[in-house]
Design a protein around this motif. Structure first.
Motif, PDB file in Angstrom:
ATOM      1  N   VAL A   1      -6.205  10.141  18.400  1.00  0.00           N
ATOM      2  CA  VAL A   1      -4.878  10.199  17.550  1.00  0.00           C
ATOM      3  C   VAL A   1      -3.869   9.329  19.472  1.00  0.00           C
ATOM      4  CG1 VAL A   1      -2.709  11.904  18.361  1.00  0.00           C
ATOM      5  CG2 VAL A   1      -5.094  12.210  17.352  1.00  0.00           C
ATOM      6  N   ASP A   2      -3.132   8.954  19.273  1.00  0.00           N
ATOM      7  CA  ASP A   2      -2.316   7.778  19.903  1.00  0.00           C
ATOM      8  C   ASP A   2      -1.514   8.338  19.775  1.00  0.00           C
ATOM      9  OD1 ASP A   2      -4.861   6.315  20.584  1.00  0.00           O
ATOM     10  OD2 ASP A   2      -4.380   5.316  18.423  1.00  0.00           O
ATOM     11  N   TYR A   3      -0.538   8.372  21.096  1.00  0.00           N
ATOM     12  CA  TYR A   3       0.987   8.385  20.863  1.00  0.00           C
ATOM     13  C   TYR A   3       1.749   7.462  21.783  1.00  0.00           C
ATOM     14  CZ  TYR A   3      -1.336  12.852  20.754  1.00  0.00           C
ATOM     15  OH  TYR A   3      -1.452  14.690  20.408  1.00  0.00           O
ATOM     16  N   HIS A   4       2.698   7.343  20.884  1.00  0.00           N
ATOM     17  CA  HIS A   4       3.657   6.422  20.653  1.00  0.00           C
ATOM     18  C   HIS A   4       5.101   6.828  21.579  1.00  0.00           C
ATOM     19  CE1 HIS A   4       0.831   4.072  19.124  1.00  0.00           C
ATOM     20  NE2 HIS A   4       0.527   5.142  17.919  1.00  0.00           N
ATOM     21  N   ALA A   5       5.626   8.026  21.069  1.00  0.00           N
ATOM     22  CA  ALA A   5       6.711   8.499  21.873  1.00  0.00           C
ATOM     23  C   ALA A   5       7.172  10.409  21.551  1.00  0.00           C
ATOM     24  CB  ALA A   5       7.977   8.281  20.832  1.00  0.00           C
ATOM     25  N   PRO A   6       7.997  11.101  22.175  1.00  0.00           N
ATOM     26  CA  PRO A   6       7.676  12.171  22.532  1.00  0.00           C
ATOM     27  C   PRO A   6       8.024  12.793  21.123  1.00  0.00           C
ATOM     28  CG  PRO A   6       8.293  11.694  24.669  1.00  0.00           C
ATOM     29  CD  PRO A   6       8.209  10.458  23.290  1.00  0.00           C
ATOM     30  N   LEU A   7       7.277  13.964  20.237  1.00  0.00           N
ATOM     31  CA  LEU A   7       7.966  14.736  19.453  1.00  0.00           C
ATOM     32  C   LEU A   7       8.480  16.125  19.900  1.00  0.00           C
ATOM     33  CD1 LEU A   7       8.505  14.472  16.043  1.00  0.00           C
ATOM     34  CD2 LEU A   7       5.708  15.590  15.916  1.00  0.00           C
ATOM     35  N   ARG A   8       9.958  16.210  19.462  1.00  0.00           N
ATOM     36  CA  ARG A   8      10.091  17.095  19.872  1.00  0.00           C
ATOM     37  C   ARG A   8      10.539  18.653  18.203  1.00  0.00           C
ATOM     38  NH1 ARG A   8      11.063  15.825  25.086  1.00  0.00           N
ATOM     39  NH2 ARG A   8      11.404  14.214  25.560  1.00  0.00           N
ATOM     40  N   ALA A   9       9.783  19.469  18.518  1.00  0.00           N
ATOM     41  CA  ALA A   9      11.012  20.602  17.572  1.00  0.00           C
ATOM     42  C   ALA A   9      12.263  20.700  17.710  1.00  0.00           C
ATOM     43  CB  ALA A   9       9.600  21.535  17.702  1.00  0.00           C
ATOM     44  N   ASP A  10      12.564  20.378  16.682  1.00  0.00           N
ATOM     45  CA  ASP A  10      13.883  20.993  16.824  1.00  0.00           C
ATOM     46  C   ASP A  10      14.462  22.166  15.543  1.00  0.00           C
ATOM     47  OD1 ASP A  10      14.097  18.871  14.174  1.00  0.00           O
ATOM     48  OD2 ASP A  10      16.093  17.676  16.000  1.00  0.00           O
ATOM     49  N   GLY A  11      13.542  22.169  14.238  1.00  0.00           N
ATOM     50  CA  GLY A  11      13.730  22.584  13.073  1.00  0.00           C
ATOM     51  C   GLY A  11      13.846  21.942  12.208  1.00  0.00           C
ATOM     52  N   SER A  12      13.654  20.461  12.482  1.00  0.00           N
ATOM     53  CA  SER A  12      13.987  19.526  11.564  1.00  0.00           C
ATOM     54  C   SER A  12      12.015  19.263  11.380  1.00  0.00           C
ATOM     55  CB  SER A  12      14.525  18.225  11.699  1.00  0.00           C
ATOM     56  OG  SER A  12      15.467  18.565  11.687  1.00  0.00           O
ATOM     57  N   PRO A  13      12.594  19.537   9.733  1.00  0.00           N
ATOM     58  CA  PRO A  13      10.459  18.781   9.716  1.00  0.00           C
ATOM     59  C   PRO A  13      10.383  17.196   9.649  1.00  0.00           C
ATOM     60  CG  PRO A  13      12.238  18.321   7.509  1.00  0.00           C
ATOM     61  CD  PRO A  13      12.706  19.291   8.703  1.00  0.00           C
ATOM     62  N   VAL A  14       9.269  16.869   9.752  1.00  0.00           N
ATOM     63  CA  VAL A  14       8.728  15.326  10.156  1.00  0.00           C
ATOM     64  C   VAL A  14       7.741  14.923   8.227  1.00  0.00           C
ATOM     65  CG1 VAL A  14       8.874  15.539  12.597  1.00  0.00           C
ATOM     66  CG2 VAL A  14       6.848  16.108  11.238  1.00  0.00           C
ATOM     67  N   ARG A  15       7.864  13.158   9.207  1.00  0.00           N
ATOM     68  CA  ARG A  15       7.769  12.641   7.727  1.00  0.00           C
ATOM     69  C   ARG A  15       5.782  12.688   8.229  1.00  0.00           C
ATOM     70  NH1 ARG A  15       9.396   9.104   3.751  1.00  0.00           N
ATOM     71  NH2 ARG A  15       7.598   7.694   3.069  1.00  0.00           N
ATOM     72  N   ILE A  16       4.955  12.760   7.639  1.00  0.00           N
ATOM     73  CA  ILE A  16       3.997  12.216   8.216  1.00  0.00           C
ATOM     74  C   ILE A  16       3.006  11.627   7.167  1.00  0.00           C
ATOM     75  CG2 ILE A  16       0.968  13.546   9.217  1.00  0.00           C
ATOM     76  CD1 ILE A  16       2.622  15.608  10.230  1.00  0.00           C
ATOM     77  N   GLU A  17       2.574   9.838   7.268  1.00  0.00           N
ATOM     78  CA  GLU A  17       2.452   8.898   6.426  1.00  0.00           C
ATOM     79  C   GLU A  17       0.144   9.353   6.040  1.00  0.00           C
ATOM     80  OE1 GLU A  17       4.278   5.628   6.709  1.00  0.00           O
ATOM     81  OE2 GLU A  17       6.266   6.253   6.456  1.00  0.00           O
ATOM     82  N   LEU A  18      -0.239   9.959   5.619  1.00  0.00           N
ATOM     83  CA  LEU A  18      -1.261   9.119   5.036  1.00  0.00           C
ATOM     84  C   LEU A  18      -1.979   8.191   4.089  1.00  0.00           C
ATOM     85  CD1 LEU A  18      -0.655  12.747   5.351  1.00  0.00           C
ATOM     86  CD2 LEU A  18      -3.192  12.988   5.381  1.00  0.00           C
ATOM     87  N   VAL A  19      -2.508   7.798   4.211  1.00  0.00           N
ATOM     88  CA  VAL A  19      -3.726   6.143   3.336  1.00  0.00           C
ATOM     89  C   VAL A  19      -4.960   6.549   3.997  1.00  0.00           C
ATOM     90  CG1 VAL A  19      -4.153   3.948   3.445  1.00  0.00           C
ATOM     91  CG2 VAL A  19      -1.212   4.874   4.192  1.00  0.00           C
ATOM     92  N   VAL A  20      -5.828   6.451   2.877  1.00  0.00           N
ATOM     93  CA  VAL A  20      -7.374   6.097   3.208  1.00  0.00           C
ATOM     94  C   VAL A  20      -7.537   4.852   3.504  1.00  0.00           C
ATOM     95  CG1 VAL A  20      -9.381   6.584   1.719  1.00  0.00           C
ATOM     96  CG2 VAL A  20      -7.075   8.036   1.366  1.00  0.00           C
ATOM     97  N   SER A  21      -8.312   4.945   4.336  1.00  0.00           N
ATOM     98  CA  SER A  21      -9.001   3.399   4.693  1.00  0.00           C
ATOM     99  C   SER A  21     -10.020   3.362   5.038  1.00  0.00           C
ATOM    100  CB  SER A  21      -8.242   2.693   6.482  1.00  0.00           C
ATOM    101  OG  SER A  21      -9.234   3.660   7.595  1.00  0.00           O
TER     102      SER A  21
ATOM    103  N   MET B   1       0.847  -1.545  -0.362  1.00  0.00           N
ATOM    104  CA  MET B   1      -0.163  -0.226   0.071  1.00  0.00           C
ATOM    105  C   MET B   1       0.707   1.834   0.191  1.00  0.00           C
ATOM    106  SD  MET B   1      -2.661   1.467   2.954  1.00  0.00           S
ATOM    107  CE  MET B   1      -3.656  -0.237   2.716  1.00  0.00           C
ATOM    108  N   SER B   2       0.772   2.173  -0.877  1.00  0.00           N
ATOM    109  CA  SER B   2       1.428   3.133  -0.920  1.00  0.00           C
ATOM    110  C   SER B   2       0.485   4.647   0.192  1.00  0.00           C
ATOM    111  CB  SER B   2       1.109   4.049  -2.283  1.00  0.00           C
ATOM    112  OG  SER B   2       2.170   5.075  -2.137  1.00  0.00           O
ATOM    113  N   ALA B   3       1.287   5.448   0.312  1.00  0.00           N
ATOM    114  CA  ALA B   3       1.024   6.538   1.639  1.00  0.00           C
ATOM    115  C   ALA B   3       1.167   7.515   0.692  1.00  0.00           C
ATOM    116  CB  ALA B   3       1.962   6.226   2.621  1.00  0.00           C
ATOM    117  N   TYR B   4       0.214   8.807   0.636  1.00  0.00           N
ATOM    118  CA  TYR B   4       0.670  10.813   0.797  1.00  0.00           C
ATOM    119  C   TYR B   4       1.554  10.687   1.833  1.00  0.00           C
ATOM    120  CZ  TYR B   4       0.379  15.240  -0.132  1.00  0.00           C
ATOM    121  OH  TYR B   4       1.117  16.644  -0.095  1.00  0.00           O
ATOM    122  N   VAL B   5       2.718  10.980   1.391  1.00  0.00           N
ATOM    123  CA  VAL B   5       3.992  11.912   2.335  1.00  0.00           C
ATOM    124  C   VAL B   5       3.774  13.184   2.630  1.00  0.00           C
ATOM    125  CG1 VAL B   5       6.320  11.299   3.131  1.00  0.00           C
ATOM    126  CG2 VAL B   5       5.114   9.784   2.337  1.00  0.00           C
ATOM    127  N   ALA B   6       3.335  13.521   3.362  1.00  0.00           N
ATOM    128  CA  ALA B   6       3.934  15.149   3.834  1.00  0.00           C
ATOM    129  C   ALA B   6       5.471  15.615   4.973  1.00  0.00           C
ATOM    130  CB  ALA B   6       2.535  15.683   4.688  1.00  0.00           C
TER     131      ALA B   6
END
Length: 143
Positions: A61-81, A1-6
């Protein structure tokens, strides 16, 4: 399955007193990723009607680990389920960096409802919208 990546960049101001991106700001980051798919990519593929109105009917929303803002982008994958006549569900996976091997910090889902702003009522998906959304469900990259 492919995801849209933002690629989304958390801001320093998104963090709370504990040093991680707080819930309200995480929801905003999910929204930024979703806008890229539903407004930008959908318009490029002939399904731009969602930009006229689509609302979040449910959010988990389920949290698995803290996300910190360090100036870098993060990957968010979206899939229509799930795609129904007048609603669809998007699943999200948020990584702490741009790689799929970076820590998964959040998983989430939103049930989305197309909305007619003139009549202030939900509406059914158009054929073009259904085709667009289904492409992200079946593993097609939407192209």
């Amino acid at each position: 399955m492919s995801a849209y990546v933002a690629e989304v960049r958390p801001r320093w101001s998104d963090m709370d007193a504990f040093g991680h991106v707080n819930h309200a700001n995480m929801v905003t980051l999910l929204e930024e990723a979703r806008v890229g798919l539903l407004f930008g990519e959908a318009a490029r593929q002939g399904a731009g009607g969602m930009a006229d109105g689509v609302v979040v009917a449910r959010l988990v929303v389920d949290y698995h680990a803290p996300l910190r803002a360090d100036g870098s982008p993060v990957r968010i994958e979206l899939v229509v389920s799930d795609v129904r006549a007048a609603a669809f569900t998007i699943d999200y996976t948020v990584h702490s960096g741009l790689s799929t091997s970076d820590t998964v910090t959040v998983t989430a889902e939103t049930m989305m409802v197309p909305y007619n702003t003139s009549s202030a009522r939900p509406r059914r998906l158009t054929d073009a919208e259904r085709t667009f959304l289904t492409a992200w469900t079946t593993g097609d990259d939407g192209a």
